[in-house]
Design an enzyme around this catalytic site. Structure first.
Site, PDB file in Angstrom:
ATOM      1  N   ASP A  95      42.505  34.952  37.340  1.00 31.53           N
ATOM      2  CA  ASP A  95      41.756  35.569  36.656  1.00 31.53           C
ATOM      3  C   ASP A  95      42.187  35.374  34.355  1.00 31.53           C
ATOM      4  O   ASP A  95      42.665  35.519  34.328  1.00 31.53           O
ATOM      5  CB  ASP A  95      41.289  37.101  36.973  1.00 31.53           C
ATOM      6  CG  ASP A  95      42.396  37.821  36.219  1.00 31.53           C
ATOM      7  OD1 ASP A  95      42.967  37.573  35.680  1.00 31.53           O
ATOM      8  OD2 ASP A  95      42.633  39.309  37.071  1.00 31.53           O
ATOM      9  N   SER A  96      40.608  35.656  34.270  1.00 30.49           N
ATOM     10  CA  SER A  96      40.582  35.490  32.899  1.00 30.49           C
ATOM     11  C   SER A  96      41.708  36.885  32.026  1.00 30.49           C
ATOM     12  O   SER A  96      41.923  36.808  30.446  1.00 30.49           O
ATOM     13  CB  SER A  96      39.305  35.614  31.957  1.00 30.49           C
ATOM     14  OG  SER A  96      38.615  37.035  31.851  1.00 30.49           O
ATOM     15  N   GLY A  97      41.583  37.698  32.184  1.00 30.64           N
ATOM     16  CA  GLY A  97      42.770  39.057  32.278  1.00 30.64           C
ATOM     17  C   GLY A  97      41.204  40.105  31.537  1.00 30.64           C
ATOM     18  O   GLY A  97      41.840  41.898  31.316  1.00 30.64           O
ATOM     19  N   ASP A 269      37.827  36.726  46.718  1.00 32.80           N
ATOM     20  CA  ASP A 269      39.096  37.251  46.922  1.00 32.80           C
ATOM     21  C   ASP A 269      39.111  38.971  46.616  1.00 32.80           C
ATOM     22  O   ASP A 269      38.039  39.249  45.662  1.00 32.80           O
ATOM     23  CB  ASP A 269      39.460  37.301  45.135  1.00 32.80           C
ATOM     24  CG  ASP A 269      39.201  38.295  43.780  1.00 32.80           C
ATOM     25  OD1 ASP A 269      38.396  37.635  44.080  1.00 32.80           O
ATOM     26  OD2 ASP A 269      40.402  38.911  44.088  1.00 32.80           O
ATOM     27  N   CYS A 309      50.580  38.013  64.576  1.00 34.12           N
ATOM     28  CA  CYS A 309      52.261  38.342  63.546  1.00 34.12           C
ATOM     29  C   CYS A 309      52.924  38.650  64.253  1.00 34.12           C
ATOM     30  O   CYS A 309      52.446  39.399  64.665  1.00 34.12           O
ATOM     31  CB  CYS A 309      50.797  39.283  62.483  1.00 34.12           C
ATOM     32  SG  CYS A 309      50.858  41.005  62.198  1.00 34.12           S
TER      33      CYS A 309
HETATM   34 ZN   LIG Z   1      48.733  41.060  63.454  1.00 32.18          ZN
END
Ligand SMILES: [Zn+2]
Length: 377
Positions: A95-97, A269, A309
């Site tokens: 990002d640009s800040g 995002d 996961c």
């Molecule tokens: Zn998971």
């Protein structure tokens, strides 16, 4: 294959306004629609780079504001750039800040040329202008550089929004002039204009006249509510150049993402999956759970049976509940991993649905399952 010219996006198929595409960058290819985990200070919090990659994430975000203060952009450059420093050879968007200066830094002073502010870390004085932000993102070695703009506060009057947008468009031209083109790298402009459609239209026209490798829609998800956000997208997105990626900044929940993909957005995002992972909130195929809740104390099932996961394949909900109750570090680590895995699986599902031309049915089925919840007592 790395492009010889600037970063390029190609369309593969469409389903209504939704688009399936591919982003070719100097640091590898990315399928869109894509969700970028947020790697604030050169790390996706609580995750190793290998763990982030294992979820299928290919593009991450870094924050200019944090990195310019610590360890400093020149030091990142000496350490080989953000890719090498953070063990992330894949593409990185910074990002640009500007947004974080306005939300985090004390004693900030905005002028027509940029913003002067004090660090929230040690009180030291710093300055960002379109030229400085662009140069810092170059030092970080960002694959995608964002234009430096002012995220117009919400709510704001039409007059405030017009002045803010006009300044951001002048800054966008200066950012483009300061950007050093490199093969496979790109710079995105950011559409502003708040909830005023004529201002959004003028912002789109100004950015398209400058010409960027991609276009972001900024100033949304700041409190205007989902119906207003969708209304702005419906009027704004169709005006954007069709051969460039479109990025909705800071969004969002899985439901926001579904609705925004259906309105033509390609990139997202948000801190939700990582922040929620540190605060015991789990995003799953059956909706959102708070793992601190006592109902999980004896629940010996996997968190999300559909997930591959480490948390879901090796541990129980009861164990995760216990870890959070004891504030053990492993709790946030495992749940961040799961939440990022969930978001990546979710985006993969969206891409498959667009390819099959059944995004609307897919979205309806997703929403129904979230509503159903699970059958925990
Ligand atoms: Zn998971």
């Amino acid at each position: 294959m790395s492009p010889a010219g600037p970063l390029a996006w190609s369309l593969e198929s469409t389903d209504g306004a939704a688009r399936l595409g591919r982003l070719a960058t100097a640091h590898g290819e990315v399928e869109t629609p894509v969700f970028m985990p947020v790697g604030t200070a050169g790390t996706v919090k609580a995750m190793t780079a290998d763990a982030v990659r294992s979820t299928g994430a290919r593009l991450i975000l870094g924050n200019t504001y944090h990195l310019m203060l610590r360890p400093g952009a020149e030091r990142v450059a000496r350490l080989g750039g953000l890719h090498r420093m953070a063990d992330w050879p894949g593409p990185i968007l910074t990002d640009s800040g500007g947004f974080q200066v306005m939300s985090l830094a004390p004693l900030r002073k905005l002028d027509a040329d940029g913003v002067t502010f004090r660090s929230h870390v040690d009180g030291s004085e710093h300055r960002l202008t379109p030229e400085i932000s662009t140069a810092i993102q170059h030092q970080l070695d960002a694959t995608i550089t964002m234009a430096f703009d002012e995220c117009t506060p919400f709510p704001a009057t039409e007059e405030q929004t017009r002045d803010s947008m006009a300044m951001s468009m002048r800054w966008a031209a200066r950012c483009r002039a300061a950007f050093a083109p490199r093969p496979g790298y790109g710079q995105f402009g950011i559409v502003q204009g708040g909830v005023f459609q004529d201002l959004r239209d003028r912002s789109v026209d100004a950015l398209a006249a400058i010409g960027f490798e991609g276009y972001a829609v900024g100033g949304l998800a700041v409190g205007e509510g989902q119906p207003t956000m969708y209304a702005v997208l419906e009027a704004t997105v169709p005006r954007l150049p069709t051969d460039r990626p479109r990025y909705l900044m800071g969004v969002g929940t899985p439901d926001d993402i579904l609705g925004s993909v259906a309105r033509g957005i390609d990139m997202f995002d948000c801190v939700i999956p990582t922040r929620a992972g540190r605060t015991a909130r789990a995003y799953t195929r059956r909706g959102v759970f708070n793992l601190r809740n006592a109902r999980f104390a004896d629940d010996d099932r996997p968190l999300d049976p559909g997930c591959a996961c480490p948390l879901c394949t090796r541990h129980t909900r009861a164990y995760l509940h216990h870890l959070f109750r004891c504030t053990e570090m492993l709790g946030p680590m495992l749940l961040t991993w799961h939440n990022i895995q969930y978001y990546q699986d979710f985006m993969r599902g969206i891409r498959e649905a667009i390819r099959a031309g059944r995004l609307a049915q897919h979205a309806a089925a997703q929403r129904a399952t979230w509503q159903e919840g699970d059958d925990s007592p």
